[in-house]
Design an enzyme around this catalytic site. Sequence first.
Site, PDB file in Angstrom:
ATOM      1  N   LEU A  45      -2.267  -3.485   0.330  1.00  0.00           N
ATOM      2  CA  LEU A  45      -2.305  -2.168   0.937  1.00  0.00           C
ATOM      3  C   LEU A  45      -0.974  -1.488   0.639  1.00  0.00           C
ATOM      4  O   LEU A  45       0.081  -2.115   0.747  1.00  0.00           O
ATOM      5  CB  LEU A  45      -2.491  -2.265   2.455  1.00  0.00           C
ATOM      6  CG  LEU A  45      -3.905  -2.317   3.024  1.00  0.00           C
ATOM      7  CD1 LEU A  45      -3.836  -2.533   4.529  1.00  0.00           C
ATOM      8  CD2 LEU A  45      -4.668  -1.044   2.717  1.00  0.00           C
ATOM      9  N   ASP A  46      -1.001  -0.206   0.298  1.00  0.00           N
ATOM     10  CA  ASP A  46       0.234   0.525   0.076  1.00  0.00           C
ATOM     11  C   ASP A  46       1.124   0.472   1.313  1.00  0.00           C
ATOM     12  O   ASP A  46       0.616   0.391   2.437  1.00  0.00           O
ATOM     13  CB  ASP A  46      -0.069   2.006  -0.203  1.00  0.00           C
ATOM     14  CG  ASP A  46      -0.669   2.237  -1.582  1.00  0.00           C
ATOM     15  OD1 ASP A  46      -0.680   1.279  -2.373  1.00  0.00           O
ATOM     16  OD2 ASP A  46      -1.117   3.356  -1.854  1.00  0.00           O
ATOM     17  N   PRO A  47       2.459   0.552   1.122  1.00  0.00           N
ATOM     18  CA  PRO A  47       3.347   0.681   2.291  1.00  0.00           C
ATOM     19  C   PRO A  47       2.957   1.858   3.176  1.00  0.00           C
ATOM     20  O   PRO A  47       3.094   1.808   4.399  1.00  0.00           O
ATOM     21  CB  PRO A  47       4.729   0.891   1.657  1.00  0.00           C
ATOM     22  CG  PRO A  47       4.642   0.141   0.358  1.00  0.00           C
ATOM     23  CD  PRO A  47       3.231   0.380  -0.125  1.00  0.00           C
ATOM     24  N   ARG A 180      -6.135   7.195  -2.844  1.00  0.00           N
ATOM     25  CA  ARG A 180      -5.163   8.192  -3.292  1.00  0.00           C
ATOM     26  C   ARG A 180      -5.760   9.056  -4.409  1.00  0.00           C
ATOM     27  O   ARG A 180      -5.599  10.279  -4.429  1.00  0.00           O
ATOM     28  CB  ARG A 180      -3.917   7.457  -3.797  1.00  0.00           C
ATOM     29  CG  ARG A 180      -2.785   8.344  -4.261  1.00  0.00           C
ATOM     30  CD  ARG A 180      -1.798   7.486  -5.053  1.00  0.00           C
ATOM     31  NE  ARG A 180      -1.415   6.268  -4.357  1.00  0.00           N
ATOM     32  CZ  ARG A 180      -0.314   6.137  -3.628  1.00  0.00           C
ATOM     33  NH1 ARG A 180       0.524   7.143  -3.523  1.00  0.00           N
ATOM     34  NH2 ARG A 180      -0.040   4.998  -3.026  1.00  0.00           N
TER      35      ARG A 180
END
Length: 309
Positions: A45-47, A180
């Site tokens: 998971l992205d930050p 995104r």
Amino acid sequence: MGKTQWRQVDGVVLLNKPLGLSSNQALQRVRRLYRAAKAGHTGALDPLATGMLPLCLGEATKFSQFLLDADKRYITCIELGATTTTGDKEGEVLSTDPVPVLSDSELETLLDRFRGDINQVPPMYSALKHEGKPLYEYARKGITIERKRRQVTIRNLSVIERTDNTLTLDITCSKGTYIRTIGEDIGDALGCGAHLKTLHRVSTAGYNPNDMLTLEEFEALQTSSECALDGRLMPSDTAVSHFEKVSLSDEEAKEMTFGRPLNDTRNITSDSLVRLFRLSDGLFLGLGIVKDRKIKAHRLINTSELAQK
């Protein structure tokens, strides 16, 4: 502080990943709390993102790929009218444009382009690897790597809320989908640009969001007792619960652990993966595969004690 005494601990825990931590940073913090000798997460998971991150400990790591391959559900807020260098709110603004006024039905017609099977170009700010390094490392240096389009499946895309310049979406998608990119592509389709404002993973592989714990909750359990912490472990077989269950006699279980195929008397579809359990006590043995009317070992957990029974 003394050296950590790692231990064998097996199972799956669900972390509600906080904002700002990478998946690996979050994994290592939980791993240390459990003193787990082996641990792995199931897809980064992205930050920027929060939410469900299944963590596999010990023998459960053998089945993490199946969680990585599973469908996932997200709630995301897309800010319209501006593009950024990273495709999210952390980046520098590249362009701004007025947001068109669309009716609900017009918006639904536009969103239909992003439902079902669609093609995406992975973003540069992603963990996708190129020559052993994640793309975001190149992006931070201003280097752009050519990426191939890939097909993903958007099983559900619905609008939860909309304002003049934001869309909050509920998205269920196949593995490899970049939310995104969906946000940026919707902005392109509207002609005004867009970027992600927030991203929260609600669930993956059918796990219940109510079973997630925050880092603070894991830490509180560990402070209470290691036994309390272990009480939050879910069985390793939950990572592969979508496969058919096959129960084996004690003798069959022992034969399987020796790598000897068993005759399939259950008429299971050829090439199917199955979950194997010992009937006498319900012990999970791992995965088998059915080929040529035989059940063969595919990925077994460490069950060396079976040889002694």
